[in-house]
Design an enzyme around this catalytic site. Sequence first.
Site, PDB file in Angstrom:
ATOM      1  N   ARG A 118     -31.691  23.523 -18.737  1.00  0.00           N
ATOM      2  CA  ARG A 118     -31.654  24.351 -17.529  1.00  0.00           C
ATOM      3  C   ARG A 118     -32.522  25.606 -17.701  1.00  0.00           C
ATOM      4  O   ARG A 118     -33.070  26.113 -16.724  1.00  0.00           O
ATOM      5  CB  ARG A 118     -30.195  24.691 -17.175  1.00  0.00           C
ATOM      6  CG  ARG A 118     -29.470  25.473 -18.234  1.00  0.00           C
ATOM      7  CD  ARG A 118     -27.954  25.373 -18.132  1.00  0.00           C
ATOM      8  NE  ARG A 118     -27.447  24.077 -18.568  1.00  0.00           N
ATOM      9  CZ  ARG A 118     -26.163  23.735 -18.582  1.00  0.00           C
ATOM     10  NH1 ARG A 118     -25.238  24.590 -18.164  1.00  0.00           N
ATOM     11  NH2 ARG A 118     -25.775  22.553 -19.003  1.00  0.00           N
TER      12      ARG A 118
ATOM     13  N   ASP B 261     -34.039  17.896 -29.189  1.00  0.00           N
ATOM     14  CA  ASP B 261     -32.984  18.870 -28.924  1.00  0.00           C
ATOM     15  C   ASP B 261     -31.973  18.879 -30.065  1.00  0.00           C
ATOM     16  O   ASP B 261     -31.054  18.070 -30.112  1.00  0.00           O
ATOM     17  CB  ASP B 261     -32.286  18.525 -27.590  1.00  0.00           C
ATOM     18  CG  ASP B 261     -31.221  19.551 -27.216  1.00  0.00           C
ATOM     19  OD1 ASP B 261     -31.170  20.627 -27.864  1.00  0.00           O
ATOM     20  OD2 ASP B 261     -30.447  19.284 -26.269  1.00  0.00           O
TER      21      ASP B 261
ATOM     22  N   LYS C  12     -26.171  20.878 -32.771  1.00  0.00           N
ATOM     23  CA  LYS C  12     -25.404  19.669 -32.460  1.00  0.00           C
ATOM     24  C   LYS C  12     -24.876  19.047 -33.749  1.00  0.00           C
ATOM     25  O   LYS C  12     -25.464  19.214 -34.811  1.00  0.00           O
ATOM     26  CB  LYS C  12     -26.327  18.639 -31.785  1.00  0.00           C
ATOM     27  CG  LYS C  12     -26.712  18.970 -30.359  1.00  0.00           C
ATOM     28  CD  LYS C  12     -27.575  17.877 -29.762  1.00  0.00           C
ATOM     29  CE  LYS C  12     -27.996  18.196 -28.346  1.00  0.00           C
ATOM     30  NZ  LYS C  12     -26.885  18.220 -27.374  1.00  0.00           N
TER      31      LYS C  12
HETATM   32  N1  BES Z   1     -29.870  17.215 -24.023  1.00  0.00           N
HETATM   33  C1  BES Z   1     -28.525  17.579 -23.861  1.00  0.00           C
HETATM   34  C2  BES Z   1     -27.752  16.660 -22.944  1.00  0.00           C
HETATM   35  C3  BES Z   1     -27.610  15.239 -23.396  1.00  0.00           C
HETATM   36  C4  BES Z   1     -26.470  14.824 -24.026  1.00  0.00           C
HETATM   37  C5  BES Z   1     -28.594  14.324 -23.125  1.00  0.00           C
HETATM   38  C6  BES Z   1     -26.332  13.502 -24.407  1.00  0.00           C
HETATM   39  C7  BES Z   1     -28.455  13.002 -23.512  1.00  0.00           C
HETATM   40  C8  BES Z   1     -27.321  12.594 -24.142  1.00  0.00           C
HETATM   41  C9  BES Z   1     -28.415  18.991 -23.298  1.00  0.00           C
HETATM   42  O1  BES Z   1     -29.448  19.858 -23.613  1.00  0.00           O
HETATM   43  C10 BES Z   1     -27.168  19.577 -23.841  1.00  0.00           C
HETATM   44  O2  BES Z   1     -27.094  19.744 -25.023  1.00  0.00           O
HETATM   45  N2  BES Z   1     -26.210  19.865 -22.977  1.00  0.00           N
HETATM   46  C11 BES Z   1     -24.973  20.381 -23.381  1.00  0.00           C
HETATM   47  C12 BES Z   1     -24.600  21.489 -22.424  1.00  0.00           C
HETATM   48  C13 BES Z   1     -23.431  22.301 -22.871  1.00  0.00           C
HETATM   49  C14 BES Z   1     -23.794  23.137 -24.075  1.00  0.00           C
HETATM   50  C15 BES Z   1     -23.006  23.178 -21.722  1.00  0.00           C
HETATM   51  C16 BES Z   1     -23.951  19.273 -23.329  1.00  0.00           C
HETATM   52  O3  BES Z   1     -23.996  18.445 -22.425  1.00  0.00           O
HETATM   53  O4  BES Z   1     -23.113  19.206 -24.232  1.00  0.00           O
HETATM   54 ZN    ZN Z   2     -31.272  18.907 -24.026  1.00  0.00          ZN
HETATM   55 ZN    ZN Z   3     -29.129  20.804 -25.510  1.00  0.00          ZN
END
Ligand code: BES
Ligand code: ZN
Ligand code: ZN
Length: 491
Positions: free
Chosen positions: A348, A267, A274
């Site tokens: 999601r 991801d 990120k």
């Molecule tokens: N894979 C991430 C969530 C995650 C964060 C997993 C840290 C493990 C460790 C997920 O896909 C994500 O990026 N979520 C975002 C959502 C936001 C953009 C609403 C997040 O949590 O920042």
């Molecule tokens: Zn993710």
């Molecule tokens: Zn993500």
Amino acid sequence: MEVKADSRKYYEIECDALVVGVFEGEAHNEGVLADLDKRIGGVLASLVENGEFAGKSSESAYIHNTGEMKARRLLLLGAGKREDFTAENVRKMAGTAARSLRGKKARTFAFLRRSDLAISDSAQAATEGALWALFDADKYHTSDKTENHLEAMILATDGGELETVKTGIERGRIIAEAANFGREVINEPSNVMTPTALAQKAEDLAKDFGLELDVLDEARMKDLGMGSLLGVAQGSAEPAKMIVLRYTPKADSEETIAIVGKGVTFDTGGISIKPADGMEKMKYDMAGGATTLAAMRAIAQLKPSVNVIGIVPAVENMPGGRAQRPGDVVRAMTGKTIEVINTDAEGRLILADAVAYARKLGATRIVDLATLTGAVSIALGDIYVAILGNNQEWIDAVIAAAKKSGEKLWQLPLDKEYREQIKSEIADIKNIGGRKAGTITGAYFIREFVEDTPWAHLDIAGTAWNDSNKPHLSVGPTGVCVRTLVNLVCG
Ligand code: BES
Ligand code: ZN
Ligand code: ZN
């Protein structure tokens, strides 16, 4: 490492070390401890009287001169307060013993049952704890690899029925080996564990354990209208896969449990990219998917009489010339339209199509697992998994299964009011809900696609990876929720 039961007296068992738990404040001059202390010439009494060892959990003492015992060493472990003692303490103690004795080059050790937990539960927990603890994330070390000479852990039955102990060992072994399989898969870097490789792992499981397998390629997903998943996948050169493993002991049953696990093999965040710092950890964004495979592996061996489907939507989330953009609108399999505000909220999006597909395949209850939100770590740290859902009875069943397995689940609310946050002007729904209640709005999004099927969602983003070595657990994938899922399905 092998795990065996032995009905001889603890002092008759030949081994490199005998492991004995001592409760906090326990009298050392009564019962088995008095007998033990006599054999080792009063060392326990002097340790306790000098304040060197009080039986607090995390305390230990390693004794070389074992006197009148066949064990060459004695490892005393603090067991904490007797009234607080559970199977989870057995797991941790067996794990601590295994890791510490491995470091001392032991080949065999015996573990003496000290609690009044049911014999088979105690044997299962000791087996799980020790095998879990011996996992390391060092597959790619070519030097300084952790040496392991351990050949056997021997469970001293201490008057218990040998067969009952063996039953516990067998179940513990199946579950721990399944979890360690999942942990290996999670630990693989993303250049190795692509969606295609993950599907290959599922194929190996299907062959080895007699499960039915179907892997949908992108063309089939397109035919099914899975625009939400395909939107995430389109930025990657790696083709997406929807992995479906089926265990069907009762073809005529109306009940089918679906386990659905997020399988984002890497991801980056996509166009909503990120930060570089820590991005390497996003290889574990398929932990939900690997946990699903692990649970299916154990289920295939334990053979409960309920139909189970394991579904893993597997994609890589990449930026690039073909990647989806913030503002894009995609259509999910259910027909709902989604405005993609943030391409990093991709879990999601793939789960939306995966849970809808679970329903299409006849799921009557769904549990999904996902490293879905960073927000869950803010809420619960690395201790509790968040659970949310649309059906309290089903949520309670999952919580009960977790309790039985020593895993910690904490329910967060999912009231209708949260729906407001993911309302879109442009489409039926949008994929993020702002800064507030991130774990809840993430779950709410998935809820929109399970419709009225009882569903529970486990956010394992905070708990699937262990950041620092512990006495009973190595750095790396934790295998969290494998035990909960197995207990949920197998009872
Ligand atoms: N894979 C991430 C969530 C995650 C964060 C997993 C840290 C493990 C460790 C997920 O896909 C994500 O990026 N979520 C975002 C959502 C936001 C953009 C609403 C997040 O949590 O920042
Ligand atoms: Zn993710
Ligand atoms: Zn993500």
